[in-house]
Scaffold this motif. Structure first.
Motif, PDB file in Angstrom:
ATOM      1  N   LEU A 117       6.035   3.712   4.378  1.00  0.00           N
ATOM      2  CA  LEU A 117       5.403   3.485   5.672  1.00  0.00           C
ATOM      3  C   LEU A 117       6.238   2.578   6.569  1.00  0.00           C
ATOM      4  O   LEU A 117       6.567   1.449   6.198  1.00  0.00           O
ATOM      5  CB  LEU A 117       4.024   2.852   5.455  1.00  0.00           C
ATOM      6  N   ASN A 118       6.557   3.064   7.747  1.00  0.00           N
ATOM      7  CA  ASN A 118       7.188   2.226   8.749  1.00  0.00           C
ATOM      8  C   ASN A 118       6.130   1.376   9.450  1.00  0.00           C
ATOM      9  O   ASN A 118       4.964   1.772   9.547  1.00  0.00           O
ATOM     10  CB  ASN A 118       7.919   3.081   9.793  1.00  0.00           C
ATOM     11  N   HIS A 141      -1.537  -3.083   9.054  1.00  0.00           N
ATOM     12  CA  HIS A 141      -2.429  -4.112   8.505  1.00  0.00           C
ATOM     13  C   HIS A 141      -3.581  -3.469   7.740  1.00  0.00           C
ATOM     14  O   HIS A 141      -3.920  -3.896   6.620  1.00  0.00           O
ATOM     15  CB  HIS A 141      -3.001  -4.975   9.634  1.00  0.00           C
ATOM     16  N   GLN A 142      -4.184  -2.443   8.319  1.00  0.00           N
ATOM     17  CA  GLN A 142      -5.338  -1.803   7.688  1.00  0.00           C
ATOM     18  C   GLN A 142      -4.938  -0.998   6.455  1.00  0.00           C
ATOM     19  O   GLN A 142      -5.689  -0.948   5.469  1.00  0.00           O
ATOM     20  CB  GLN A 142      -6.060  -0.925   8.705  1.00  0.00           C
ATOM     21  N   VAL A 143      -3.760  -0.380   6.491  1.00  0.00           N
ATOM     22  CA  VAL A 143      -3.281   0.355   5.315  1.00  0.00           C
ATOM     23  C   VAL A 143      -3.053  -0.597   4.148  1.00  0.00           C
ATOM     24  O   VAL A 143      -3.409  -0.307   3.000  1.00  0.00           O
ATOM     25  CB  VAL A 143      -1.991   1.128   5.647  1.00  0.00           C
ATOM     26  N   LEU A 144      -2.470  -1.759   4.446  1.00  0.00           N
ATOM     27  CA  LEU A 144      -2.232  -2.734   3.378  1.00  0.00           C
ATOM     28  C   LEU A 144      -3.549  -3.222   2.776  1.00  0.00           C
ATOM     29  O   LEU A 144      -3.680  -3.344   1.555  1.00  0.00           O
ATOM     30  CB  LEU A 144      -1.413  -3.908   3.897  1.00  0.00           C
ATOM     31  N   LYS A 145      -4.520  -3.477   3.605  1.00  0.00           N
ATOM     32  CA  LYS A 145      -5.817  -3.919   3.084  1.00  0.00           C
ATOM     33  C   LYS A 145      -6.482  -2.813   2.271  1.00  0.00           C
ATOM     34  O   LYS A 145      -7.077  -3.067   1.221  1.00  0.00           O
ATOM     35  CB  LYS A 145      -6.711  -4.372   4.232  1.00  0.00           C
ATOM     36  N   ARG A 146      -6.355  -1.590   2.737  1.00  0.00           N
ATOM     37  CA  ARG A 146      -6.964  -0.457   2.029  1.00  0.00           C
ATOM     38  C   ARG A 146      -6.308  -0.240   0.666  1.00  0.00           C
ATOM     39  O   ARG A 146      -6.977  -0.088  -0.353  1.00  0.00           O
ATOM     40  CB  ARG A 146      -6.838   0.802   2.888  1.00  0.00           C
ATOM     41  N   THR A 152      -1.723  -2.400  -6.911  1.00  0.00           N
ATOM     42  CA  THR A 152      -0.674  -1.607  -6.269  1.00  0.00           C
ATOM     43  C   THR A 152       0.625  -2.405  -6.308  1.00  0.00           C
ATOM     44  O   THR A 152       0.607  -3.632  -6.293  1.00  0.00           O
ATOM     45  CB  THR A 152      -1.052  -1.302  -4.802  1.00  0.00           C
ATOM     46  N   ALA A 153       1.749  -1.707  -6.367  1.00  0.00           N
ATOM     47  CA  ALA A 153       3.060  -2.352  -6.292  1.00  0.00           C
ATOM     48  C   ALA A 153       3.545  -2.320  -4.847  1.00  0.00           C
ATOM     49  O   ALA A 153       3.485  -1.274  -4.192  1.00  0.00           O
ATOM     50  CB  ALA A 153       4.062  -1.642  -7.198  1.00  0.00           C
ATOM     51  N   TYR A 154       4.000  -3.462  -4.359  1.00  0.00           N
ATOM     52  CA  TYR A 154       4.501  -3.571  -2.993  1.00  0.00           C
ATOM     53  C   TYR A 154       5.968  -4.005  -3.024  1.00  0.00           C
ATOM     54  O   TYR A 154       6.316  -4.972  -3.702  1.00  0.00           O
ATOM     55  CB  TYR A 154       3.683  -4.588  -2.190  1.00  0.00           C
ATOM     56  N   ILE A 155       6.790  -3.290  -2.280  1.00  0.00           N
ATOM     57  CA  ILE A 155       8.202  -3.633  -2.140  1.00  0.00           C
ATOM     58  C   ILE A 155       8.414  -4.046  -0.697  1.00  0.00           C
ATOM     59  O   ILE A 155       8.326  -3.223   0.227  1.00  0.00           O
ATOM     60  CB  ILE A 155       9.108  -2.455  -2.523  1.00  0.00           C
ATOM     61  N   LEU A 156       8.680  -5.331  -0.495  1.00  0.00           N
ATOM     62  CA  LEU A 156       8.814  -5.892   0.846  1.00  0.00           C
ATOM     63  C   LEU A 156      10.250  -6.362   1.042  1.00  0.00           C
ATOM     64  O   LEU A 156      10.642  -7.416   0.549  1.00  0.00           O
ATOM     65  CB  LEU A 156       7.832  -7.059   1.024  1.00  0.00           C
ATOM     66  N   LEU A 164       4.059  -9.443   6.564  1.00  0.00           N
ATOM     67  CA  LEU A 164       2.835  -8.646   6.459  1.00  0.00           C
ATOM     68  C   LEU A 164       2.108  -8.854   5.133  1.00  0.00           C
ATOM     69  O   LEU A 164       1.020  -8.315   4.935  1.00  0.00           O
ATOM     70  CB  LEU A 164       3.160  -7.163   6.643  1.00  0.00           C
ATOM     71  N   GLU A 165       2.697  -9.633   4.235  1.00  0.00           N
ATOM     72  CA  GLU A 165       2.091  -9.839   2.917  1.00  0.00           C
ATOM     73  C   GLU A 165       0.694 -10.438   3.027  1.00  0.00           C
ATOM     74  O   GLU A 165      -0.162 -10.203   2.156  1.00  0.00           O
ATOM     75  CB  GLU A 165       2.979 -10.741   2.059  1.00  0.00           C
TER      76      GLU A 165
END
Length: 220
Positions: A117-118, A141-146, A152-156, A164-165
């Motif tokens: 996701l961009n 923001h809403q996708v991250l909260k959802r 979930t694994a997040y690569i930042l 955005l974390e």
């Protein structure tokens, strides 16, 4: 044009409160907007929320016509040479897991549950960050909260993604941060970070199927 089928993402408040204004702004912009409208929501189409296991955040789409097709860092399979950030991602993939991919099309990752996701889903051709203030961030923001409603694994990669974390709800997540893979910063902590093996180790520890980072099969 009407929204494509984006499944359960359609329930996000963004599409009722923010999307109409963004859509109107895009319609009034007489520049060449990338990616094409039919591909703008490709990341959400290919990776529905119920299938999302990994989230990789990009910035805005590639501003070069013919490159962007709706997935962060991904390009159409005939794009040569690869964008420099993607080239560095592939270098790290090779160093991490010994994997060499045939082209820059990452749709096979998306279909395995990697949401690419961009933080902005559109860009005027030749004008990087040209739509940075259009309002797309509220969708992210809403996708991250959802997605963070379950582990979930997040690569930042890079400071832009890392800011955005705070939108990730507390939970049993894997959150990987490092420098961005761009040529300006890759040598400051991106190279050697081994994010791909780390994600698979985490998934395996949870009894989940690992991501086949090598699979392309023309991204089908």
């Amino acid at each position: 044009m009407p929204l494509p089928d984006i499944g359960a993402w359609r329930d996000l408040d963004f599409f009722a409160s923010d999307w109409p204004g963004i859509e109107a702004a895009l319609a009034q912009d007489d520049r060449d907007i990338l990616p094409p409208a039919t591909q703008r929501f490709a990341a959400l189409q290919l990776t529905p929320p119920e299938n999302t296991r990994v989230v990789i955040l990009g910035q805005d789409p590639y501003p070069t016509p013919g490159h962007a097709h709706g997935l962060a860092f991904s390009v159409e399979p005939d794009v040569v040479p690869l964008p420099r950030s993607l080239k560095n991602i592939y270098m790290e993939l090779q160093n991490d897991l010994g994997i060499t991919r045939p082209n820059g099309d990452l749709r096979d990752w998306a279909k395995q549950g990697v949401l690419l996701l961009n933080t902005s889903l559109s860009v005027p051709a030749g004008d990087a960050n040209g739509h940075k203030k259009l309002g797309w961030q509220r969708l992210v923001h809403q996708v991250l909260k959802r997605t963070s409603a379950r582990p979930t694994a997040y690569i930042l990669w890079g400071k832009s993604a890392q800011t955005l974390e705070s939108n990730i709800l507390p939970g049993d997540h894997l959150i990987l941060t490092s420098a961005h893979p761009s040529p300006l910063s890759a040598s400051r902590g991106f190279f050697g970070s081994k994010p791909f093996s780390a994600v698979n180790t985490w998934l395996n520890s949870r009894g989940e199927q690992e991501i086949d980072w090598a699979r392309n099969s023309e991204a089908a």
